[in-house]
Enzyme design. Structure first.
Site, PDB file in Angstrom:
ATOM      1  N   CYS A 155      -0.097   3.988   2.516  1.00 51.32           N
ATOM      2  CA  CYS A 155       0.274   3.587   3.877  1.00 51.32           C
ATOM      3  C   CYS A 155       1.700   4.029   4.188  1.00 51.32           C
ATOM      4  O   CYS A 155       1.998   4.498   5.291  1.00 51.32           O
ATOM      5  CB  CYS A 155       0.166   2.074   4.033  1.00 51.32           C
ATOM      6  SG  CYS A 155      -1.494   1.385   3.823  1.00 51.32           S
ATOM      7  N   CYS A 214       0.841  -1.210   0.000  1.00 56.58           N
ATOM      8  CA  CYS A 214       0.000   0.000   0.000  1.00 56.58           C
ATOM      9  C   CYS A 214       0.876   1.260   0.000  1.00 56.58           C
ATOM     10  O   CYS A 214       1.491   1.596   1.011  1.00 56.58           O
ATOM     11  CB  CYS A 214      -0.920  -0.026   1.226  1.00 56.58           C
ATOM     12  SG  CYS A 214      -1.830   1.496   1.512  1.00 56.58           S
TER      13      CYS A 214
END
Length: 311
Positions: A75, A72
C-alpha cells in the site's frame, strides 16, 4: 437498452446501499474531520461516516478509491503513485483514501480481502480497477480507460485545484487543431465528430500514430455506448462462435478496463474458427491493440499468442 452502469462489473460483489443513506453531504455531521469537503482537493481521506459525499461527488467527477492499511507494505508503494497520477490529471479524477482498519464497513462493502485494493466510482456505481501494487505505467493506462468509461456515462466534470499552472504545464505544446477538435468532441460525447476529426488528421498525415490510436478509441466508445452488458454476455454465452456477439463482450471488457479478458476472448474465438473465417477477428484484435498501445505488456503477450495461432 442503454449502456450498462459501470458498476455492472462488480454487481453482486459490492454493496454500497448502506452507505447511501448517510446525512446530507452538506451537513456538518457529514463533513470530514479537517473541515474540507472532498470537492475542495484532489486527494482526501474518507470514513464510513462521510462516504456518502464521495458517492455524490462521483456523479460529477470519477472517484478512485484506495483501500489501504498502515501495516501494508505494498500500500505504501502504491499510494504515492496514485496521488502523483491523480494530481497530474488536474482535477479530472479525485482520490479517496480508505484505511480499512479504521473503516470496517467500507472494507466489508468493497469485499477488501486483499489490499491494496483500488476501485472507482462513476455516477455512484463501483468499477473494479486492480489489486496489488501495480507499476505506474499500468496505473496510468487504467486511469485513461476510467476516464473513457466515465465519459460514456456523462461524468466529465473536474474539481478545481486552485493551483497555478506549473512551468511544465505552461510550456506544454498545444494539441494539433484536429486532435483538439477530436478531444473536445469526445468530452462532449460526440464520437462521430471525433472520428471525423481523426480521419481528417490521418488524411493529412497517414503516419500520425496518435490519430490512429485516437480513432481506434473513438470507434470503441461508439460501439459500446448503446450495449447492455447483461444482454451481451448472454448472447455470447449462447453463441460461442458468434463473432458479433463475442466482439460486443470484448469491446465492453476493454472499455471497462478488463484488457486481458477482452484479448483472451478474441484469441480463443480466433483459434476456434475455420481459417477462412478468422480475418475479422484478427482485424478487431489489431484495432484493440491500438487502443491499449503497442508497448503495453498485455498487448505484447496477446500479439505473441496471435502469432502462434497464425503459424
Amino acid at each position: 437498452m442503454s449502456t450498462p452502469a459501470p458498476g455492472a462489473v462488480l454487481r453482486g460483489a459490492v454493496d454500497l446501499s448502506s452507505l447511501r443513506n448517510r446525512p446530507d453531504p452538506r451537513s456538518d455531521a457529514a463533513a470530514p474531520a479537517d473541515g474540507q469537503t472532498p470537492a475542495s482537493r484532489l486527494v482526501f481521506d474518507v470514513t464510513d461516516a462521510d462516504f456518502g459525499q464521495v458517492l455524490e461527488l462521483s456523479r460529477t467527477v470519477p472517484v478512485v478509491v484506495d483501500l489501504w492499511a498502515e501495516w501494508c507494505g505494498p500500500c505504501k508503494q502504491l499510494s504515492p503513485v496514485l496521488e502523483k497520477l491523480v494530481n497530474e490529471l488536474g482535477g479530472r479524477l479525485v482520490l479517496a483514501k480508505v484505511d480499512v482498519d479504521a473503516n470496517p464497513q467500507l472494507a466489508q462493502s468493497f469485499r477488501a480481502q486483499s489490499i491494496p485494493l483500488v476501485v472507482a466510482l462513476v455516477a455512484g456505481q463501483p468499477v473494479q480497477l486492480f489489486t496489488g501494487a501495480v507499476p505506474e505505467a499500468q496505473v496510468r493506462e487504467v486511469f485513461a480507460q476510467l476516464l473513457q468509461l466515465a465519459a460514456q456515462h456523462g461524468v466529465t466534470g473536474t474539481v478545481p485545484t486552485g493551483d497555478a499552472p506549473t512551468d511544465a504545464e505552461a510550456d506544454a505544446p498545444a494539441l494539433p487543431p484536429l486532435h483538439q477538435a477530436a478531444f473536445d468532441a469526445i468530452e462532449a460525447g460526440d464520437y462521430d465528430a471525433a472520428g471525423r476529426a481523426y480521419e481528417q488528421a490521418l488524411t493529412e498525415n497517414p503516419r500520425d500514430e496518435d490519430a490512429k490510436a485516437g480513432l481506434a478509441q473513438v470507434h470503441l466508445l461508439s460501439r459500446v455506448q448503446h450495449l447492455d452488458l447483461a444482454a451481451a454476455r448472454a448472447a455470447a454465452a449462447a453463441g460461442p462462435h458468434d463473432v458479433e456477439a463475442q466482439f460486443a463482450v470484448a469491446d465492453l471488457d476493454l472499455a471497462g478496463g478488463h484488457v486481458d479478458d477482452a484479448f483472451g476472448r478474441l484469441l480463443d474465438l480466433f483459434a476456434a474458427l475455420p481459417t477462412d473465417e478468422r480475418a475479422p477477428v484478427r482485424e478487431r484484435l489489431l484495432e484493440l491493440f491500438g487502443v491499449v498501445g503497442d508497448t503495453d505488456p498485455r498487448v505484447i503477450r496477446a500479439r505473441g499468442r496471435l502469432a502462434s495461432l497464425l503459424f
